[in-house]
Scaffold this active site. Structure first.
Site, PDB file in Angstrom:
ATOM      1  N   CYS A 292      17.575   8.663  -0.909  1.00 25.72           N
ATOM      2  CA  CYS A 292      17.343   7.259  -1.296  1.00 25.72           C
ATOM      3  C   CYS A 292      17.742   6.978  -2.741  1.00 25.72           C
ATOM      4  O   CYS A 292      18.488   6.026  -3.030  1.00 25.72           O
ATOM      5  CB  CYS A 292      15.899   6.859  -1.038  1.00 25.72           C
ATOM      6  SG  CYS A 292      14.662   7.715  -2.055  1.00 25.72           S
ATOM      7  N   HIS A 340      10.088   6.268  -2.708  1.00 30.41           N
ATOM      8  CA  HIS A 340      11.255   5.718  -1.998  1.00 30.41           C
ATOM      9  C   HIS A 340      11.783   4.512  -2.762  1.00 30.41           C
ATOM     10  O   HIS A 340      11.029   3.818  -3.462  1.00 30.41           O
ATOM     11  CB  HIS A 340      10.891   5.306  -0.572  1.00 30.41           C
ATOM     12  CG  HIS A 340      12.087   4.980   0.277  1.00 30.41           C
ATOM     13  ND1 HIS A 340      12.969   5.938   0.709  1.00 30.41           N
ATOM     14  CD2 HIS A 340      12.560   3.798   0.748  1.00 30.41           C
ATOM     15  CE1 HIS A 340      13.927   5.370   1.425  1.00 30.41           C
ATOM     16  NE2 HIS A 340      13.707   4.068   1.454  1.00 30.41           N
ATOM     17  N   HIS A 352      19.413   0.897   2.003  1.00 33.51           N
ATOM     18  CA  HIS A 352      18.741   2.124   1.571  1.00 33.51           C
ATOM     19  C   HIS A 352      19.117   3.275   2.489  1.00 33.51           C
ATOM     20  O   HIS A 352      19.679   3.082   3.571  1.00 33.51           O
ATOM     21  CB  HIS A 352      17.218   1.933   1.538  1.00 33.51           C
ATOM     22  CG  HIS A 352      16.576   1.879   2.893  1.00 33.51           C
ATOM     23  ND1 HIS A 352      15.347   2.453   3.169  1.00 33.51           N
ATOM     24  CD2 HIS A 352      16.981   1.312   4.068  1.00 33.51           C
ATOM     25  CE1 HIS A 352      15.012   2.241   4.430  1.00 33.51           C
ATOM     26  NE2 HIS A 352      15.986   1.565   5.001  1.00 33.51           N
TER      27      HIS A 352
END
Length: 378
Positions: A292, A340, A352
């Site tokens: 990520c 994240h 993402h």
């Protein structure tokens, strides 16, 4: 007979009306697996987010079992994500410490060479004094009856003494610097070893969490895995729906992909969306795969704005903004541990790299629990 036919028709009509009024559970459509239209094209770069019913029907017994499995898998992948962040940070620190050790090693070598040179100079001065009866040439001229030679001799004595002091002072200073470099190198080496240990532990934890999640999923039948994926989409859609319903209106009123972004933000969005379809691999920063924060850090580096490598460091170090002021290119940090990150692209969407087993994709910005928003080019 006529009465029976009329009664049957009435019952049929009532049943049909009843069916029209019964709420039906909506099924979230799958997110697109193929790259959508790129920025600058006529079609909007935004996935459809079908909204689930406000009061979904109770889950069946089999779905309740799958829902628990889904939550377990999600928890395992989140823990793996946090461990990945720890691994990435340790890796960055290891690179930094290695670079510092290389610099210090060069400084130590240069210092040792300088000390050898200064010792040679000091030795040459000492040998010269010995050859002249323990006195430098200038001191011998002091013994002359010529006043001018006497004055010149005094100056030469002073110059010789000053030269000796300068050599000795530089020698001491270089030796002190060398000692400092050695201590710093030892400290950096200890930090390097500490970070290597952290990396190893984080790597072990990542692999364990991913293996546990994959094992849970592998124990399901094919139909159950398909339904599990459907439940994932439904949960994400419900979260996105709730977020959109409570989200403050954007201050700038601009919600199109690329709209309102700075040139650097537009470049970052263009890079990130061009990676759609590439697989998630923990610790990866491209070009073939990303985790990520590997995606967001590379996107902003491509835009000419280097940012921290990990989502936790991005949250800690980058300027924070209110969510209603969000514009394309900004980074949304998720979960309480900032484990994240996704890049906002407009229209309530992010790009993402979700987790192992998934590809870089578009998702609802509110499909996960938002911690906050940061702006790399503020």
């Amino acid at each position: 007979m006529n009465r029976r036919r009329c009664a049957a028709a009435a019952i049929t009509l009532v049943c049909a009306l009843g069916l029209l009024t019964v709420p039906v559970q909506a099924m979230a459509a799958p997110l697109p697996d193929v790259p959508p239209t790129a920025p600058g094209a006529s079609a909007p770069l935004s996935p459809a987010y079908p909204l689930p019913p406000s009061s979904p029907l109770p889950l069946s017994a089999s779905d309740q079992k799958l829902e628990k499995v889904r939550e377990q898998i999600e928890t395992l992948y989140r823990k793996a994500g946090a461990a990945t962040d720890a691994y990435n940070l340790a890796q960055e620190q290891t690179k930094k410490q290695s670079g510092e050790i290389v610099k210090l090693a060069k400084a130590i070598v240069d210092g040792q060479a300088r000390i050898a040179e200064l010792k040679d100079r000091a030795g040459a001065q000492a040998r010269e004094q010995y050859r002249n009866g323990g006195l430098p040439p200038g001191a011998q001229l002091v013994l002359s009856d010529d006043p001018q030679l006497f004055l010149d001799g005094i100056n030469k004595v002073r110059q010789s003494q000053q030269a000796n002091k300068t050599v000795l002072a530089e020698l001491n200073r270089t030796q002190e610097d060398l000692e400092t470099y050695t201590q710093d190198a030892s400290s950096h080496w200890q930090k390097l070893e500490t970070n290597r240990v952290k990396q190893a532990k984080a790597k072990k934890k990542i692999n364990a969490q991913i293996a546990a999640a994959e094992k849970l999923e592998s124990q399901l039948e094919k139909k159950e895995r398909a339904r599990l994926r459907q439940l994932e989409r439904e949960a994400a859609s419900r979260a996105q729906s709730a977020w959109l319903a409570t989200r403050p209106q954007p201050a700038q009123g601009i919600e199109n992909v690329g709209g309102g972004a700075t040139p650097a933000g537009s470049a970052a969005v263009a890079f990130a969306t061009a990676q759609i379809g590439k697989p998630y691999v923990w610790g990866a920063t491209g070009p073939g795969s990303y985790d990520c924060s590997g995606l967001t850090s590379k996107a902003w580096a491509a835009a000419g704005r280097p940012i921290p490598r990990t989502s936790q460091e991005q949250w800690r170090l980058l300027p924070r903004i209110d969510i209603q002021d969000m514009r394309p290119g900004d980074l949304i940090i998720y979960h309480a541990d900032a484990s994240h990150v996704g890049m906002y692209v407009g229209d309530g969407s992010i790009v993402h790299s979700p987790r192992p087993g998934r590809n870089v994709t578009l998702a609802g910005a509110g499909s996960m629990k938002i911690l906050g928003v940061v702006r790399p080019d503020k």
